[in-house]
Write an enzyme that holds these catalytic residues in place. Structure first.
Site, PDB file in Angstrom:
ATOM      1  NE  ARG A  18      44.562  33.455  60.348  1.00 35.64           N
ATOM      2  CZ  ARG A  18      45.708  33.072  59.790  1.00 35.64           C
ATOM      3  NH1 ARG A  18      46.857  33.542  60.285  1.00 35.64           N
ATOM      4  NH2 ARG A  18      45.731  32.261  58.781  1.00 35.64           N
ATOM      5  CG  HIS A  43      37.142  37.528  83.581  1.00 32.12           C
ATOM      6  ND1 HIS A  43      37.575  38.428  84.526  1.00 32.12           N
ATOM      7  CD2 HIS A  43      35.878  37.893  83.288  1.00 32.12           C
ATOM      8  CE1 HIS A  43      36.600  39.298  84.781  1.00 32.12           C
ATOM      9  NE2 HIS A  43      35.566  39.000  84.025  1.00 32.12           N
ATOM     10  NE  ARG A  45      35.708  40.732  80.710  1.00 32.90           N
ATOM     11  CZ  ARG A  45      36.934  40.722  81.208  1.00 32.90           C
ATOM     12  NH1 ARG A  45      37.745  39.712  80.961  1.00 32.90           N
ATOM     13  NH2 ARG A  45      37.363  41.718  81.969  1.00 32.90           N
ATOM     14  CG  HIS A  50      38.651  37.085  76.192  1.00 34.79           C
ATOM     15  ND1 HIS A  50      37.856  36.612  77.218  1.00 34.79           N
ATOM     16  CD2 HIS A  50      38.826  38.411  76.431  1.00 34.79           C
ATOM     17  CE1 HIS A  50      37.563  37.603  78.036  1.00 34.79           C
ATOM     18  NE2 HIS A  50      38.136  38.710  77.600  1.00 34.79           N
ATOM     19  CD  GLU A  70      39.635  36.189  87.571  1.00 41.07           C
ATOM     20  OE1 GLU A  70      40.546  36.143  88.410  1.00 41.07           O
ATOM     21  OE2 GLU A  70      39.654  36.945  86.575  1.00 41.07           O
ATOM     22  CG  HIS A 191      44.249  44.054  86.914  1.00 41.69           C
ATOM     23  ND1 HIS A 191      43.246  43.598  86.086  1.00 41.69           N
ATOM     24  CD2 HIS A 191      44.684  45.197  86.369  1.00 41.69           C
ATOM     25  CE1 HIS A 191      43.070  44.456  85.089  1.00 41.69           C
ATOM     26  NE2 HIS A 191      43.941  45.430  85.240  1.00 41.69           N
ATOM     27  CG  ASP A 192      48.049  45.791  85.215  1.00 42.90           C
ATOM     28  OD1 ASP A 192      47.792  45.062  84.235  1.00 42.90           O
ATOM     29  OD2 ASP A 192      47.667  46.971  85.295  1.00 42.90           O
TER      30      ASP A 192
END
Length: 238
Positions: A18, A43, A45, A50, A70, A191-192
């Protein structure tokens, strides 16, 4: 007890959708710690889709547990870590356009590069970790870089667990953890991992120091509430 570090990337994704400051990433991180979370993971990028680089600077000022950053150690990432001085940096070989991390490092092929980066961060007193697949040769390669810890990439475990094959899924991670401990490496994982599969993983992977969980934890919190979910994870990791 294995430490729970909460990855707040998804909070930043929702905020950025938003263009404002709702939800407030800083407040969420503070709340996670207040609810019992033992670390905050981000993390960033390069496209800042994000987590923004400024978020790392802002979080460093308020995180009272542990800040783990990370990312792929490209120049801009290294400069950010140098500036922020987190408690831990986790080196992840993700491409700039990757939706999420999808493989660990080839620690043999990239030995010289990783050794240089690890030395750079450790000289500043920053604990370093390398994201790796549960492959013995990659664990051995990581140890040769001088790194403090490895982070086991747990997607394959999660896939096998969901198919009803938990023992098949966890065996490579158990073996990798035993080898890492033998070589003097600390063991992280992520992860997951989810409320469904985390307890079995914790019970079957020895010497697990820390897990970093984001996507599942935030998704589960939509239904169950963030405070409740943080403590549900902690009970499974005890």
């Amino acid at each position: 007890m294995t430490v729970l570090s909460v990855n707040v990337n998804k909070i930043a994704t929702l905020r950025n959708a938003r263009g404002g400051n709702v939800p407030n990433l800083i407040k969420v991180a503070q709340d996670i710690e207040r609810f019992g979370g033992q670390g905050i993971t981000i993390h960033p990028r390069p496209d800042e889709r994000h987590i923004r680089y400024q978020d790392a600077r802002d979080l460093k000022k308020i995180v009272t547990t542990e800040l783990n950053i990370e990312g792929n150690p490209i120049d801009s990432f290294v400069q950010l870590v140098d500036e922020v001085q987190p408690h831990q940096v986790t080196l992840v070989p993700d491409a700039p356009d990757a939706i999420t991390s999808n493989a660990g490092w080839d620690t043999i092929k990239h030995h010289s590069y990783l050794s240089e980066i690890v030395k750079h961060f450790k000289n500043q007193g920053i604990r370093t970790s390398i994201f790796v697949d549960p492959v013995i040769e990659m664990i051995e390669g990581a140890a040769k870089t001088g790194v403090d810890r490895i982070e086991l990439y747990t997607e394959e475990y999660a896939v096998q667990f969901s198919k009803g094959n938990p023992e098949k899924g966890v065996q490579p991670y158990r073996d990798a953890a035993l080898k890492a401990h033998e070589l003097g490496l600390g063991i992280n994982a992520g992860h997951d991992l989810s409320l469904e599969n985390i307890k079995y993983f914790k019970e079957n992977v020895p010497n697990l120091i820390e897990v970093s969980i984001g996507h599942a934890l935030i998704s589960e919190s939509i239904y169950l509430g963030l405070e409740n979910v943080v403590n549900m994870y902690k009970s499974r990791l005890a």
